[in-house]
Design a protein around this motif. Structure first.
Motif, short mmCIF file in Angstrom:
data_model
loop_
_atom_site.label_atom_id
_atom_site.label_comp_id
_atom_site.label_asym_id
_atom_site.label_seq_id
_atom_site.Cartn_x
_atom_site.Cartn_y
_atom_site.Cartn_z
N ARG A 167 -2.56 -5.57 -2.46
CA ARG A 167 -2.79 -4.18 -2.02
C ARG A 167 -4.08 -3.61 -2.59
O ARG A 167 -4.66 -2.70 -2.01
CB ARG A 167 -1.58 -3.31 -2.37
CG ARG A 167 -0.34 -3.72 -1.55
CD ARG A 167 0.82 -2.78 -1.74
NE ARG A 167 0.51 -1.42 -1.32
CZ ARG A 167 0.54 -0.36 -2.13
NH1 ARG A 167 0.86 -0.49 -3.40
NH2 ARG A 167 0.26 0.83 -1.66
N LYS A 168 -4.53 -4.15 -3.71
CA LYS A 168 -5.85 -3.73 -4.24
C LYS A 168 -6.97 -4.24 -3.35
O LYS A 168 -7.94 -3.55 -3.07
CB LYS A 168 -6.05 -4.30 -5.65
CG LYS A 168 -5.62 -3.36 -6.73
CD LYS A 168 -6.46 -3.51 -8.00
CE LYS A 168 -5.94 -2.54 -9.04
NZ LYS A 168 -4.80 -3.13 -9.81
N LYS A 169 -6.79 -5.48 -2.85
CA LYS A 169 -7.83 -6.09 -2.03
C LYS A 169 -7.88 -5.46 -0.64
O LYS A 169 -8.94 -5.38 -0.03
CB LYS A 169 -7.58 -7.60 -1.89
CG LYS A 169 -7.93 -8.36 -3.14
CD LYS A 169 -7.60 -9.84 -2.97
CE LYS A 169 -7.69 -10.55 -4.30
NZ LYS A 169 -6.93 -11.79 -4.33
N VAL A 170 -6.72 -5.08 -0.10
CA VAL A 170 -6.67 -4.49 1.25
C VAL A 170 -5.91 -3.16 1.16
O VAL A 170 -4.78 -3.04 1.65
CB VAL A 170 -5.98 -5.45 2.25
CG1 VAL A 170 -6.27 -5.04 3.69
CG2 VAL A 170 -6.40 -6.90 2.04
N PRO A 171 -6.54 -2.14 0.55
CA PRO A 171 -5.79 -0.91 0.25
C PRO A 171 -5.34 -0.13 1.47
O PRO A 171 -4.39 0.65 1.38
CB PRO A 171 -6.79 -0.08 -0.58
CG PRO A 171 -8.13 -0.70 -0.37
CD PRO A 171 -7.91 -2.12 0.03
N ASP A 172 -5.99 -0.34 2.60
CA ASP A 172 -5.60 0.43 3.80
C ASP A 172 -4.46 -0.23 4.57
O ASP A 172 -4.01 0.29 5.60
CB ASP A 172 -6.80 0.62 4.73
CG ASP A 172 -7.84 1.54 4.10
OD1 ASP A 172 -7.43 2.41 3.29
OD2 ASP A 172 -9.04 1.38 4.38
N LEU A 173 -4.02 -1.39 4.10
CA LEU A 173 -2.91 -2.08 4.79
C LEU A 173 -1.60 -1.35 4.53
O LEU A 173 -1.26 -1.04 3.38
CB LEU A 173 -2.81 -3.52 4.26
CG LEU A 173 -1.72 -4.39 4.87
CD1 LEU A 173 -2.00 -4.66 6.35
CD2 LEU A 173 -1.62 -5.72 4.11
N LYS A 174 -0.87 -1.06 5.62
CA LYS A 174 0.47 -0.46 5.47
C LYS A 174 1.47 -1.58 5.19
O LYS A 174 1.56 -2.54 5.96
CB LYS A 174 0.88 0.25 6.77
CG LYS A 174 0.12 1.54 7.01
CD LYS A 174 0.45 2.12 8.37
CE LYS A 174 1.68 2.98 8.30
NZ LYS A 174 1.81 3.83 9.52
N VAL A 175 2.20 -1.43 4.10
CA VAL A 175 3.12 -2.49 3.68
C VAL A 175 4.55 -1.95 3.60
O VAL A 175 4.78 -0.88 3.06
CB VAL A 175 2.70 -3.04 2.30
CG1 VAL A 175 3.74 -4.02 1.75
CG2 VAL A 175 1.33 -3.71 2.37
N VAL A 176 5.48 -2.71 4.17
CA VAL A 176 6.90 -2.42 3.98
C VAL A 176 7.47 -3.52 3.10
O VAL A 176 7.50 -4.69 3.50
CB VAL A 176 7.69 -2.38 5.31
CG1 VAL A 176 9.14 -1.97 5.04
CG2 VAL A 176 7.05 -1.44 6.31
N MET A 177 7.90 -3.16 1.90
CA MET A 177 8.65 -4.13 1.08
C MET A 177 10.05 -4.19 1.65
O MET A 177 10.80 -3.22 1.60
CB MET A 177 8.74 -3.64 -0.37
CG MET A 177 7.62 -4.11 -1.25
SD MET A 177 8.15 -4.04 -2.98
CE MET A 177 8.97 -5.63 -3.16
N GLU A 178 10.40 -5.33 2.21
CA GLU A 178 11.68 -5.45 2.88
C GLU A 178 12.82 -5.67 1.88
O GLU A 178 12.62 -6.28 0.84
CB GLU A 178 11.64 -6.65 3.83
CG GLU A 178 10.52 -6.57 4.85
CD GLU A 178 10.85 -5.66 6.02
OE1 GLU A 178 11.37 -4.55 5.82
OE2 GLU A 178 10.58 -6.08 7.14
N HIS A 179 13.97 -5.18 2.24
CA HIS A 179 15.23 -5.40 1.50
C HIS A 179 15.04 -5.40 -0.01
O HIS A 179 15.32 -6.39 -0.67
CB HIS A 179 15.95 -6.67 1.95
CG HIS A 179 15.07 -7.88 2.20
ND1 HIS A 179 14.16 -8.34 1.29
CD2 HIS A 179 14.98 -8.70 3.26
CE1 HIS A 179 13.55 -9.40 1.79
NE2 HIS A 179 14.03 -9.64 2.98
N VAL A 180 14.56 -4.27 -0.56
CA VAL A 180 14.35 -4.23 -2.01
C VAL A 180 15.71 -4.28 -2.73
O VAL A 180 16.71 -3.75 -2.24
CB VAL A 180 13.54 -3.00 -2.46
CG1 VAL A 180 12.10 -3.11 -1.99
CG2 VAL A 180 14.16 -1.70 -1.99
N THR A 181 15.70 -4.93 -3.89
CA THR A 181 16.96 -5.14 -4.61
C THR A 181 16.89 -4.71 -6.07
O THR A 181 17.86 -4.92 -6.81
CB THR A 181 17.36 -6.64 -4.59
OG1 THR A 181 16.29 -7.38 -5.19
CG2 THR A 181 17.60 -7.14 -3.19
N THR A 182 15.76 -4.18 -6.50
CA THR A 182 15.60 -3.91 -7.94
C THR A 182 15.08 -2.50 -8.21
O THR A 182 14.38 -1.91 -7.39
CB THR A 182 14.58 -4.89 -8.56
OG1 THR A 182 13.35 -4.78 -7.84
CG2 THR A 182 15.08 -6.31 -8.55
#
Ligand code: DOR
Ligand code: ZN
Length: 350
Positions: A167-182
């Motif tokens: 995310r530092k390298k591609v800061p404009d990328l929208k990311v969904v962390m799927e099925h978080v467990t922690t």
């Protein structure tokens, strides 16, 4: 009036932002369980072979559309399975044509049918840069695959080793962390200022690792990422019921036949499509937050994906315990429905 006194709730029709529908006979058997309540779903591409190109996604979408029960309205939102050979031009074209909504990143070997996933993240950088430019989200299975990392630590390690640098390298990328467990993932999402959200499954709001392992092994509670200790489950519930716009429902309903679950090396995946809304309402109600169910299931997801919420509504009512079938029959064999282990009092009015 305290939320707990509420016995009837009307919300915008929900969407499922992470769903496995499979193909063929299994698709035909499980799809009605989702279209009954949900208007849209992000469809996972981990078929065999995987849904890699725009052409694959268009053909798979057609097969899904053909399997929708008469009278139901449902829009499958397709994803492309990211490989090290994915062509950025194909991704751009799939997005522009409305064929693909998102791209799915599986670290190679992380889970079911992930062998074609990514080993060297630098190799997919050109694809990620195009996605950042066109505003196409990346759905991430956030677990490292290194054998020396304990399976219960693989999500937290992924955040530090892979996701933060990416995310530092591609800061404009929208990311969904799927099925978080922690708790770690919840904190990471909460601390980020933009372009990051997380889906939470129904089952991870209900089970912890004791449910899988204490008093005998329970293959029907085994999924990936594997459920963690109780403190993490509580953190997930707090995030889900908080109304925070960065957390939304992705059931990860993942059907496998009982024959594939109940063997010496059983498949990962929990089938929650039939009773998900009842389970969620029970969890939100127990937390005194039934009024936040709409944010989680119907509003926060479309907001992150840049889509409008559904216009029509569903109504849930609370009463005597409602029962669901223990399994659904498919031409491939029975598929066991998630058993939350407590009575469900909320039902969706048909
Ligand atoms: O439990 C899981 N099942 N986790 C995944 O990531 C994949 C899924 C499946 O496809 O069965
Ligand atoms: Zn999944």
């Amino acid at each position: 009036m305290p939320d707990r006194n509420l016995t009837r709730l009307t919300i915008r029709r929900p969407d499922d932002w992470h769903l496995h529908l499979r193909d063929g006979a299994m698709l035909r058997a499980v799809l009605p369980e989702t279209t009954r309540h949900f208007a849209r779903a992000i469809i996972m591409p981990n078929l065999v072979p995987p849904v890699v190109t725009a052409a694959h996604a268009a053909a798979y979408r057609d097969r899904i559309l053909a399997a929708i029960p008469e009278g139901d309205t449902f829009t499958p939102l397709m994803t492309l399975y990211l490989t090290e050979a994915t062509d950025p031009k194909d991704v751009r074209a799939a997005h522009a044509a409305g064929i693909a909504t998102a791209v799915k990143l599986y670290p190679a070997g992380a889970t079911t049918n992930s062998a074609s996933g990514v080993r060297d993240f630098e190799k997919v950088r050109p694809v990620l840069e195009v996605m950042a430019e066109i505003g196409m989200p990346l759905c991430v299975h956030g677990e490292v695959t290194d054998h020396e990392i304990d399976i219960f630590d693989r999500e937290a390690t992924f955040i530090d080793r892979i996701l933060k640098p990416l995310r530092k390298k591609v800061p404009d990328l929208k990311v969904v962390m799927e099925h978080v467990t922690t708790q770690d993932a919840v904190d990471y999402v909460r601390d980020s200022s933009k372009n990051l959200a997380a889906t939470i499954t129904t089952h991870h709001l209900i089970i912890n690792r004791n449910h899988i392992l204490a008093g005998g092994i329970k293959p029907h509670f085994y999924c990936l990422p594997v459920a963690k200790r109780e403190a993490h489950r509580i953190a997930l519930v707090q995030a889900a019921v908080s109304g925070d716009k960065r957390f939304f429902l992705g059931t990860d309903s993942a059907p496998h036949t009982d024959a594939l679950k109940l063997q010496s090396c059983g498949c990962a995946g929990i089938f929650t499509a039939p009773n998900t809304m009842s389970c969620l309402a029970e969890v939100f109600d127990a937390a005194g937050k039934i009024n936040k169910l709409e944010d989680f299931a119907s509003l926060n997801g479309p907001r992150f994906y840049g889509l409008t919420p559904n216009e029509d509504t569903i109504t849930l009512t609370k009463g005597d315990p409602v029962s669901y079938p223990a399994h659904i029959d498919t031409e491939d064999g029975p598929v066991t429905v998630f058993d939350p282990g407590f009575d469900l009092h909320w039902r969706v009015e048909e």
